[in-house]
Design a protein around this motif. Structure first.
Motif, PDB file in Angstrom:
ATOM      1  N   GLU A 193      26.297 -17.053 -11.353  1.00  0.00           N
ATOM      2  CA  GLU A 193      25.218 -16.128 -11.343  1.00  0.00           C
ATOM      3  C   GLU A 193      25.494 -14.678 -11.637  1.00  0.00           C
ATOM      4  OE1 GLU A 193      23.272 -16.109  -7.217  1.00  0.00           O
ATOM      5  OE2 GLU A 193      23.112 -18.286  -7.221  1.00  0.00           O
ATOM      6  N   THR A 194      24.643 -14.009 -12.094  1.00  0.00           N
ATOM      7  CA  THR A 194      24.792 -12.663 -12.664  1.00  0.00           C
ATOM      8  C   THR A 194      24.515 -11.699 -11.474  1.00  0.00           C
ATOM      9  OG1 THR A 194      22.712 -12.430 -13.754  1.00  0.00           O
ATOM     10  CG2 THR A 194      24.691 -13.355 -15.013  1.00  0.00           C
ATOM     11  N   SER A 195      23.443 -11.875 -10.711  1.00  0.00           N
ATOM     12  CA  SER A 195      23.152 -10.863  -9.723  1.00  0.00           C
ATOM     13  C   SER A 195      23.859 -10.997  -8.511  1.00  0.00           C
ATOM     14  CB  SER A 195      21.844 -11.379  -9.179  1.00  0.00           C
ATOM     15  OG  SER A 195      21.208 -10.331  -8.203  1.00  0.00           O
ATOM     16  N   PRO A 196      24.516  -9.841  -8.094  1.00  0.00           N
ATOM     17  CA  PRO A 196      25.439  -9.831  -7.038  1.00  0.00           C
ATOM     18  C   PRO A 196      24.910 -10.073  -5.702  1.00  0.00           C
ATOM     19  CG  PRO A 196      24.577  -7.425  -7.341  1.00  0.00           C
ATOM     20  CD  PRO A 196      23.975  -8.253  -8.526  1.00  0.00           C
ATOM     21  N   GLN A 224      24.754 -13.170   5.687  1.00  0.00           N
ATOM     22  CA  GLN A 224      24.841 -13.253   4.367  1.00  0.00           C
ATOM     23  C   GLN A 224      23.557 -12.952   3.683  1.00  0.00           C
ATOM     24  OE1 GLN A 224      27.546 -15.372   3.372  1.00  0.00           O
ATOM     25  NE2 GLN A 224      28.260 -15.447   5.645  1.00  0.00           N
ATOM     26  N   LEU A 225      23.792 -12.132   2.465  1.00  0.00           N
ATOM     27  CA  LEU A 225      22.727 -11.360   1.738  1.00  0.00           C
ATOM     28  C   LEU A 225      22.641 -12.215   0.446  1.00  0.00           C
ATOM     29  CD1 LEU A 225      23.838  -7.905   2.682  1.00  0.00           C
ATOM     30  CD2 LEU A 225      22.119  -9.173   4.023  1.00  0.00           C
ATOM     31  N   LEU A 232      18.475  -6.835  -2.922  1.00  0.00           N
ATOM     32  CA  LEU A 232      17.895  -5.503  -3.183  1.00  0.00           C
ATOM     33  C   LEU A 232      18.999  -4.541  -2.412  1.00  0.00           C
ATOM     34  CD1 LEU A 232      14.155  -5.893  -3.382  1.00  0.00           C
ATOM     35  CD2 LEU A 232      15.627  -5.608  -5.210  1.00  0.00           C
ATOM     36  N   LYS A 233      19.067  -5.042  -1.212  1.00  0.00           N
ATOM     37  CA  LYS A 233      19.936  -4.217  -0.158  1.00  0.00           C
ATOM     38  C   LYS A 233      21.356  -4.013  -0.868  1.00  0.00           C
ATOM     39  CE  LYS A 233      21.527  -3.861   4.577  1.00  0.00           C
ATOM     40  NZ  LYS A 233      21.396  -4.607   5.957  1.00  0.00           N
ATOM     41  N   VAL A 234      21.845  -5.127  -1.440  1.00  0.00           N
ATOM     42  CA  VAL A 234      23.217  -4.885  -2.034  1.00  0.00           C
ATOM     43  C   VAL A 234      23.125  -4.108  -3.036  1.00  0.00           C
ATOM     44  CG1 VAL A 234      24.932  -6.414  -3.275  1.00  0.00           C
ATOM     45  CG2 VAL A 234      23.910  -7.226  -1.301  1.00  0.00           C
ATOM     46  N   ARG A 235      22.167  -4.054  -3.912  1.00  0.00           N
ATOM     47  CA  ARG A 235      22.015  -3.029  -5.032  1.00  0.00           C
ATOM     48  C   ARG A 235      21.957  -1.702  -4.543  1.00  0.00           C
ATOM     49  NH1 ARG A 235      21.256  -5.232  -9.916  1.00  0.00           N
ATOM     50  NH2 ARG A 235      20.783  -7.471 -10.099  1.00  0.00           N
TER      51      ARG A 235
END
Length: 253
Positions: A193-196, A224-225, A232-235
């Motif tokens: 995956e590319t999204s963190p 777990q996120l 979105l929170k990780v971003r």
């Protein structure tokens, strides 16, 4: 006498045989009359079996695609216990950033602790690939592997040093501010995956009568996120790394 007894039993046996034949004949007739019902029940039964089978396949597929990261302390529960990060996912993860959020009575402070070298050591001599783990916590973590992210003392001291907070040997603030809890955050890339994705766990900081610090997990497991809204929170965490907080977090969540 034995001959007469045998002659007496033969009609009874014939009668029982006729009853069995009559019962089987009626049963077969009933089955033929209700063949459509049996065919429908058989189709429904096969549909249920295939549905259960597909559900098991889908569950197994989701388990393989679901990240499962565990953040815990090892070698004790005090300030010198190790922060252990374990990858219990079916696929490897790439640890991009490790963030420590320290909450105090004066506010909250966020610091990137991915690299283990100080500012003077950054950008210095080239580091051998075998020694990368000694200077950075960034890197791949295979399925079933774990990583020692350092002691909580080291992590807290880096946060305190970054934000100008003076602490003593037991990591107690020397000023009027008091520490309440520390949260470990991870920003990772899962598989292809590319999204963190992210993971976090908060530890409450308790001081005993001897001024010794113990870390008590606030929750049983690690958060777990990996879902869309959670990413979105990780971003937001990534944006906070580019704009570090100097005092109370404001919009920090």
């Amino acid at each position: 006498m034995p001959l007469r007894t045998r002659q007496r039993e033969c009609p009874d046996a014939d009668l029982q045989g006729m009853k069995v034949i009559y019962f089987l004949s009626n049963l077969w007739s009933w089955i033929q009359e209700n063949a459509t019902v049996f065919s429908g029940l058989t189709s429904v039964g096969m549909l249920v079996i295939w549905g259960v089978y597909l559900q098991l396949l889908l569950h197994n597929f989701r388990m393989q695609r679901r990240p499962q990261i565990i953040i815990n302390h090892g070698y004790g529960r005090g300030i010198d216990s190790r922060c252990i990060v374990s990858n219990m996912s079916q696929s490897a993860v790439f640890v991009d950033s490790i963030i420590v959020k320290l909450e105090t009575s004066d506010g909250q402070y966020v610091t990137d602790v991915t690299d283990t070298v100080d500012k003077q050591g950054e950008g210095g001599n080239e580091v051998d690939a075998k020694e990368l783990r000694q200077v950075t916590r960034q890197g791949p973590l295979g399925s079933g592997e774990y990583m020692n992210a350092g002691t909580f003392r080291t992590l807290l001291q880096k946060v305190a040093s970054e934000h100008g907070i003076s602490v003593d040997e037991s990591c107690r603030p020397t000023g009027e501010a008091g520490f309440s809890n520390v949260e470990i955050r991870l920003i990772m890339i899962f598989g292809a995956e590319t999204s963190p994705i992210g993971a976090s766990r908060r530890f409450n900081m308790k001081y005993d009568d001897d001024k010794k610090l113990s870390l008590v997990p606030e929750t049983i497991g690690t958060q777990q996120l990996g879902k869309r809204r959670q990413r979105l929170k990780v971003r937001r965490w990534q944006r906070d790394l580019r704009m570090p907080l100097n005092s109370a977090g404001g919009n920090e969540r």
